[in-house]
Design an enzyme around this catalytic site. Sequence first.
Site, short mmCIF file in Angstrom:
data_model
loop_
_atom_site.label_atom_id
_atom_site.label_comp_id
_atom_site.label_asym_id
_atom_site.label_seq_id
_atom_site.Cartn_x
_atom_site.Cartn_y
_atom_site.Cartn_z
N ILE A 1 39.52 27.84 41.97
CA ILE A 1 38.77 27.45 42.91
C ILE A 1 37.08 28.43 43.07
O ILE A 1 36.28 27.90 43.44
CB ILE A 1 39.17 27.51 44.52
CG1 ILE A 1 38.61 26.90 45.56
CG2 ILE A 1 39.47 29.09 44.79
CD1 ILE A 1 38.94 25.25 45.42
N GLY B 1 42.81 30.79 38.16
CA GLY B 1 43.17 29.93 36.96
C GLY B 1 44.40 30.70 36.44
O GLY B 1 45.15 29.94 35.74
N VAL C 1 45.53 24.24 40.95
CA VAL C 1 44.33 25.13 41.42
C VAL C 1 44.83 26.42 42.03
O VAL C 1 45.79 26.30 42.79
CB VAL C 1 43.26 24.40 42.29
CG1 VAL C 1 42.22 25.38 42.67
CG2 VAL C 1 42.92 23.16 41.64
N CYS C 2 44.44 27.62 41.64
CA CYS C 2 44.46 28.91 42.59
C CYS C 2 43.25 29.48 42.50
O CYS C 2 42.27 28.62 42.07
CB CYS C 2 45.43 29.80 41.61
SG CYS C 2 44.87 30.36 40.19
N ARG C 3 43.17 30.59 42.92
CA ARG C 3 41.64 31.37 42.99
C ARG C 3 41.13 31.50 41.77
O ARG C 3 39.79 31.16 41.53
CB ARG C 3 41.74 32.63 43.62
CG ARG C 3 40.51 33.40 43.80
CD ARG C 3 40.74 34.55 44.46
NE ARG C 3 41.50 35.63 43.54
CZ ARG C 3 41.13 36.35 42.49
NH1 ARG C 3 40.09 36.09 42.13
NH2 ARG C 3 42.15 37.03 41.87
#
Length: 99
Positions: free
Chosen positions: A91, A67, A63-65
């Site tokens: 996220i 994708g 997961v990042c902000r």
Amino acid sequence: MFFEILPNEAAQLLEEDKHVSILDIREAGEVAAGKIPGAQHIPLGQVLTRTEELDPNKEYIVVCRSGNRSSLACEWLSEKGFNVKNMAGGISNWTGPIE
């Protein structure tokens, strides 16, 4: 090779499977604003130097902000033999709990 998973699918998988974990590769400041409960945090820039902290027998949802960075991390980790899925939309699209 890795696959993408939607946030709602990730939430369901986390509830059902104890061998699935969240790997949050955002920077510390981003994680301080909130993360998925129980997520393991390793910033993208440290992922390849900290693979010993990852369990090769687990599946990781990365997961990042949004994708994009997690897609890159998935590419790297899958080349190292890890079972990873990129959470599409990151996220930003997560509707589950945040800690």
